[in-house]
Design an enzyme around this catalytic site. Structure first.
Site, PDB file in Angstrom:
ATOM      1  N   ARG A 120       0.777  -1.093  -0.050  1.00 45.70           N
ATOM      2  CA  ARG A 120       0.049  -0.094   0.074  1.00 45.70           C
ATOM      3  C   ARG A 120       0.834   1.054  -0.044  1.00 45.70           C
ATOM      4  NH1 ARG A 120      -2.926  -3.117   3.720  1.00 45.70           N
ATOM      5  NH2 ARG A 120      -4.371  -4.109   3.104  1.00 45.70           N
ATOM      6  N   LYS A 142       3.025  11.780 -11.222  1.00 50.97           N
ATOM      7  CA  LYS A 142       2.205  10.664 -11.932  1.00 50.97           C
ATOM      8  C   LYS A 142       2.903   9.610 -12.120  1.00 50.97           C
ATOM      9  CE  LYS A 142      -0.744  13.651 -14.522  1.00 50.97           C
ATOM     10  NZ  LYS A 142      -1.037  14.187 -16.198  1.00 50.97           N
ATOM     11  N   GLU A 184      10.298  19.611 -24.308  1.00 45.65           N
ATOM     12  CA  GLU A 184       9.232  20.018 -22.868  1.00 45.65           C
ATOM     13  C   GLU A 184       9.686  21.391 -22.219  1.00 45.65           C
ATOM     14  OE1 GLU A 184       6.712  17.913 -22.316  1.00 45.65           O
ATOM     15  OE2 GLU A 184       7.237  16.161 -23.026  1.00 45.65           O
ATOM     16  N   LYS A 226       7.034  23.622 -13.050  1.00 48.87           N
ATOM     17  CA  LYS A 226       6.164  22.425 -12.826  1.00 48.87           C
ATOM     18  C   LYS A 226       5.869  22.136 -11.344  1.00 48.87           C
ATOM     19  CE  LYS A 226       5.250  17.624 -14.021  1.00 48.87           C
ATOM     20  NZ  LYS A 226       5.144  16.608 -14.806  1.00 48.87           N
ATOM     21  N   GLU A 236      -4.570  17.370 -11.390  1.00 42.71           N
ATOM     22  CA  GLU A 236      -5.103  17.997 -12.706  1.00 42.71           C
ATOM     23  C   GLU A 236      -6.614  18.175 -12.839  1.00 42.71           C
ATOM     24  OE1 GLU A 236      -2.952  16.032 -15.990  1.00 42.71           O
ATOM     25  OE2 GLU A 236      -4.409  16.465 -17.356  1.00 42.71           O
ATOM     26  N   ARG A 240      -3.168  22.174 -14.072  1.00 41.37           N
ATOM     27  CA  ARG A 240      -2.072  21.065 -14.540  1.00 41.37           C
ATOM     28  C   ARG A 240      -2.333  20.636 -15.984  1.00 41.37           C
ATOM     29  NH1 ARG A 240       0.704  16.278 -10.997  1.00 41.37           N
ATOM     30  NH2 ARG A 240       2.035  15.487 -12.621  1.00 41.37           N
ATOM     31  N   ASN A 244      -0.278  19.908 -20.773  1.00 41.18           N
ATOM     32  CA  ASN A 244      -0.351  18.990 -22.050  1.00 41.18           C
ATOM     33  C   ASN A 244      -0.230  19.869 -23.209  1.00 41.18           C
ATOM     34  OD1 ASN A 244      -0.742  16.718 -20.599  1.00 41.18           O
ATOM     35  ND2 ASN A 244      -2.671  17.153 -19.906  1.00 41.18           N
ATOM     36  N   HIS A 247       0.258  18.100 -26.631  1.00 42.55           N
ATOM     37  CA  HIS A 247       0.412  16.855 -26.459  1.00 42.55           C
ATOM     38  C   HIS A 247      -1.051  16.111 -27.113  1.00 42.55           C
ATOM     39  CE1 HIS A 247       3.639  17.553 -23.729  1.00 42.55           C
ATOM     40  NE2 HIS A 247       3.592  16.241 -23.384  1.00 42.55           N
ATOM     41  N   HIS A 251       0.264  13.079 -28.990  1.00 37.01           N
ATOM     42  CA  HIS A 251      -0.299  11.706 -28.598  1.00 37.01           C
ATOM     43  C   HIS A 251      -0.804  10.743 -29.959  1.00 37.01           C
ATOM     44  CE1 HIS A 251      -0.457  12.862 -24.216  1.00 37.01           C
ATOM     45  NE2 HIS A 251       0.657  12.246 -24.472  1.00 37.01           N
ATOM     46  N   HIS A 263       8.388  10.851 -28.137  1.00 34.70           N
ATOM     47  CA  HIS A 263       7.501  11.523 -27.401  1.00 34.70           C
ATOM     48  C   HIS A 263       7.813  13.132 -27.798  1.00 34.70           C
ATOM     49  CE1 HIS A 263       4.749  12.947 -24.391  1.00 34.70           C
ATOM     50  NE2 HIS A 263       5.390  13.657 -23.951  1.00 34.70           N
TER      51      HIS A 263
END
Ligand SMILES: NC(=O)c1ccc[n+]([C@@H]2O[C@H](COP(=O)([O-])OP(=O)(O)OC[C@H]3O[C@@H](n4cnc5c(N)ncnc54)[C@H](O)[C@@H]3O)[C@@H](O)[C@H]2O)c1
Ligand SMILES: [Zn+2]
Length: 365
Positions: A120, A142, A184, A226, A236, A240, A244, A247, A251, A263
């Site tokens: 956990r 993330k 980025e 960030k 998000e 946040r 993206n 993106h 993507h 990427h």
């Protein structure tokens, strides 16, 4: 070389943590003295050969088990996740252990999800070694693995206890991976910091030469942006999502053309589409769109997307997590230094922007 370490804090109350940035930190960080006795070092063979011994040497008074995963995005899957858990269980790791991620975003995302779920949740530390991981994936909590049905479908928000950024590691990074990180970094300038963008334009030759001082500043400012965004909106719900930028388009390119397109390269082309969409709407000055294009070019990143039918674009974009009920939500730049998230249903405008920013051989420009 200077040995100045800079420290930032990601402010998340009781889960706040430091990001230490500096050269040769793997040799001399005080962080290692504070770690628990039982440590699992997750890395891959490429990074292990370069930096594994350095870390194990610095941790010689600890019990360190190393688990190497394969060096590919495919390793970020359920089988590898299960194998890392097997290692923890076979070595009787208890809840006081810590998981250390030494590598790029693939290692960090997977090791973070292992740490989030083993018993956990056990302590987790990020030691990112790619530029992309140093300015983006190691910060913000993330963690995820992929499922055959999609990328990052299984994951958790799980913050590390600390992030250790040794800028010296970047010297060995392949050029394509290096410039992917720069994509980025440009993103942060566009969404949040006009002065930083201007500084990037001035420092472009130094950054391409991997000048240590310029790199440290670029990493520090990217992480600061960030960290502030994550502190304001950890899960998000709102701001946040600005991270993206480029993106949703990126993507779609990745889904169709990965691994040929990396990427950061897909994001670079995606940023150009988003900027062009805004320019064509009269909401971003043409000079600003050109400045974005020129900076991407200086960093040898693609500024055009590969050709794909618009129907394919639509299908792929509608799979994006930011699509709700047929309306795409895009991060749109309205000036260098400012972007916002907007619902968008005018697919004709999107088509026009994509067509203007696509060509047959974008990687060769
Ligand atoms: N968690 C997040 O917020 C977040 C954000 C962005 C991306 N990501 C994820 O990150 C992953 C991509 O990460 P990446 O771009 O770091 O790729 P990566 O982890 O595959 O690393 C790129 C390559 O560089 C090698 N490498 C790493 N460090 C090196 C070094 N110092 N010297 C030489 N080679 C080195 C790796 O072995 C690999 O071959 C994707 O899975 C993506 O989904 C996560
Ligand atoms: Zn990204």
């Amino acid at each position: 070389m200077t040995h100045t370490t800079q420290q930032l804090i990601v402010g998340l109350h009781e889960r706040s943590y430091p990001i230490d940035i500096g050269p040769e930190l793997l040799h001399r960080t005080p962080l290692f003295q504070q770690l628990p006795q039982q440590l699992l070092l997750v890395t891959n063979a490429t990074v292990d050969a370069l930096y594994g011994d350095r870390v194990r040497q610095a941790l010689q008074h600890h019990t360190v088990v190393t688990h190497c995963i394969a060096d590919s995005e495919q390793a970020k899957g359920i089988d590898t996740y299960a194998a890392v858990l097997d290692t923890l269980i076979q070595h009787s790791f208890n809840r006081d252990c810590a998981v250390l991620a030494l590598g790029g975003g693939v290692v960090g995302d997977l090791a973070g999800f292992v740490a989030a779920t083993y018993q956990r949740g056990v302590a987790f530390y990020q030691i990112p070694t790619t530029l992309l991981a140093q300015v983006d994936s190691s910060v913000g909590g993330k963690t995820a693995i992929n499922h055959p049905g999609g990328k990052n479908l299984i994951g958790a928000f799980y913050q590390p206890r600390a992030v250790l950024i040794d800028t010296t590691c970047l010297a060995s990074l392949p050029q394509r991976d290096y410039v992917c990180g720069l994509a980025e970094i440009i993103k942060y300038g566009i969404i949040a910091d006009r002065d930083f963008f201007t500084w990037l334009e001035q420092q472009a030759p130094a950054l391409m030469a991997r000048d240590p001082q310029a790199l440290q500043t670029a990493i520090q400012r990217s992480c600061a942006i960030k960290a502030a965004i994550v502190a304001a909106d950890e899960r998000e719900q709102s701001t946040r999502a600005l991270l993206n930028l480029g993106h949703t388009f990126g993507h779609a390119i990745e889904a169709e053309f990965s691994p040929r397109w990396k990427h950061g390269e897909a994001v670079a082309a995606g940023i150009m589409i988003a900027a062009t969409l805004m320019m064509q709407q009269g909401r971003l000055a043409a000079e600003e769109q050109q400045r974005i294009e020129q900076l991407l070019q200086q960093f040898q990143l693609p500024t055009r997307a590969p050709e794909m039918s618009f129907e394919r674009w639509q299908t792929l974009m509608q799979r994006d997590k930011k699509v709700q009920a047929g309306t795409v939500r895009f991060v749109v730049p309205t000036a260098i230094g400012h972007a916002q998230l907007e619902p968008w249903s005018d697919w004709q405008a999107i088509r026009q922007a994509i067509v203007s920013m696509s060509c047959a051989n974008p990687m060769t420009r």
